[in-house]
Design an enzyme around this catalytic site. Structure first.
Site, short mmCIF file in Angstrom:
data_model
loop_
_atom_site.label_atom_id
_atom_site.label_comp_id
_atom_site.label_asym_id
_atom_site.label_seq_id
_atom_site.Cartn_x
_atom_site.Cartn_y
_atom_site.Cartn_z
N ASP A 42 0.86 -1.18 0.00
CA ASP A 42 0.00 0.00 0.00
C ASP A 42 0.90 1.24 0.00
O ASP A 42 1.79 1.34 -0.84
CB ASP A 42 -0.96 -0.07 1.20
CG ASP A 42 -1.96 1.07 1.25
OD1 ASP A 42 -2.91 1.07 0.46
OD2 ASP A 42 -1.78 1.98 2.09
N HIS B 134 -7.11 -6.22 -1.48
CA HIS B 134 -6.03 -5.27 -1.24
C HIS B 134 -5.01 -5.73 -0.20
O HIS B 134 -3.84 -5.40 -0.30
CB HIS B 134 -6.63 -3.94 -0.79
CG HIS B 134 -5.62 -2.87 -0.55
ND1 HIS B 134 -4.88 -2.30 -1.58
CD2 HIS B 134 -5.21 -2.25 0.59
CE1 HIS B 134 -4.07 -1.37 -1.07
NE2 HIS B 134 -4.24 -1.33 0.23
#
Length: 331
Positions: A107, A308
């Site tokens: 991320d 994610h």
């Protein structure tokens, strides 16, 4: 604070850094692998990688990025610019008595890792990127790009723009940190994300909140109540301002890195993405550009059916791909 069973043999340390101090958790011996988390997480995001990397013959060190966990939290908003985070990473490598490391990020940590490799190739000999593809510095001013992502009707606002005003997102999150985190993690996880066609949780309706679009009532399969306690416990103690200040420096980063516009990262690199992650679908053009932007890329994988939170949703697969890549790097 509950301690994760997967890191029973890990060591918590505080080391000096430009932030003041950086907290890290390390396990194993061998070549150093520095692990950098994203938003809204902590070193704990790497709890399944620390023992796997140690078993594979590496010294793994997962940090709390400045503003998070037990690392220092400077007051100034501009203390969270990318150049400062790169300096912290270099200081951690030096504090651990090493001259070089492989850096791996997820991320925001992927962007921090890529920029660390770009600016300090003398320290970071290889870079692994999870979830967020590398995009070289440059292009339009970020705030202008994000401001235009709500569409012509301007009935909704992209979450990055929503995060810009100090105190605004904090007012939504901090009254119920645990509930907000549970919803945010679920919104971006493969098994709990909203169905196609449902309101996108990356956007805020005008006058609304991000949480309005989060799924409710079920944790993703990778997140136990105990895991959520660990994450929430840290943010209950620290607040969210330090974490959110990363978003509030994107225009400063754009200016700071002006001399590196379009620059490739040339060290050996790895990319792992989730096929259901908006970070990989929205940035498909960035992945297609890797022959130019990541000429040292030696492995790239999109994990089918994965969202994610890659290394937590698919820890065994991530560990295998990561250790195979690390083992094949030049000494």
């Amino acid at each position: 604070m509950p301690q994760p069973p997967a890191t029973d043999h890990a060591v918590h340390r505080l080391v000096p850094s430009p932030a003041g101090r950086t907290h890290l958790v390390e396990q194993g011996t061998g070549p150093l692998v520095l692990l950098v988390h994203g938003f809204p997480e902590s070193w704990y995001s790497w709890r399944r990688q620390l023992p796997a990397l140690a078993a594979a013959g590496f010294r793994a060190a997962a940090i709390d990025v400045r503003g998070y966990g037990r690392s220092s939290r400077p007051d100034a908003v501009d203390a969270y610019r990318m150049l400062d985070l790169v300096a912290d990473n270099v200081a951690v490598v030096e504090a651990l008595g090493e001259s070089s490391a492989v850096i791996v990020g997820h991320d925001w940590g992927a962007t921090v890792a890529a920029t660390s490799a770009l600016l300090r190739p003398d320290v970071f000999r290889a870079v692994g990127l999870l979830s967020v593809p590398y995009t070289p510095p440059g292009g339009p001013r970020p705030s202008e790009v994000f401001a235009g992502m709500g569409g012509e009707s301007a009935e909704q606002e992209f979450y990055v723009s929503y995060f810009q005003e100090p105190g605004r997102a904090e007012a939504e999150i901090e009254p119920d940190v645990r509930g907000w985190l549970a919803g945010f993690y679920a919104a971006l996880s493969a098994d709990t994300m909203p169905a196609p066609g449902a309101p996108d949780p990356h956007f805020v309706s005008r006058g609304g909140t991000l949480r309005d679009r989060f799924p409710a009532g079920r944790l993703p399969s990778w997140l136990t109540e105990r895991d959520l306690d660990v994450y929430a416990g840290e943010f209950e103690r620290t607040g969210l301002t330090g974490a959110l200040n990363r978003y509030r420096n994107m225009d400063r980063d754009w200016a700071d890195l002006a001399d590196h516009h379009g620059a490739p990262v040339t060290q050996p690199s790895l990319f792992l993405g989730g096929a259901l992650d908006a970070s990989t679908t929205w940035l498909a053009d960035a992945i297609a550009a890797y022959p130019t932007t990541l000429p040292g890329l030696t492995a790239s994988h999109l994990l089918d059916g994965c969202g994610h939170w890659l290394q937590q949703e698919r820890p065994e697969e991530t560990n295998r791909l990561l250790t195979d890549w690390l083992a094949a790097l030049p000494s």
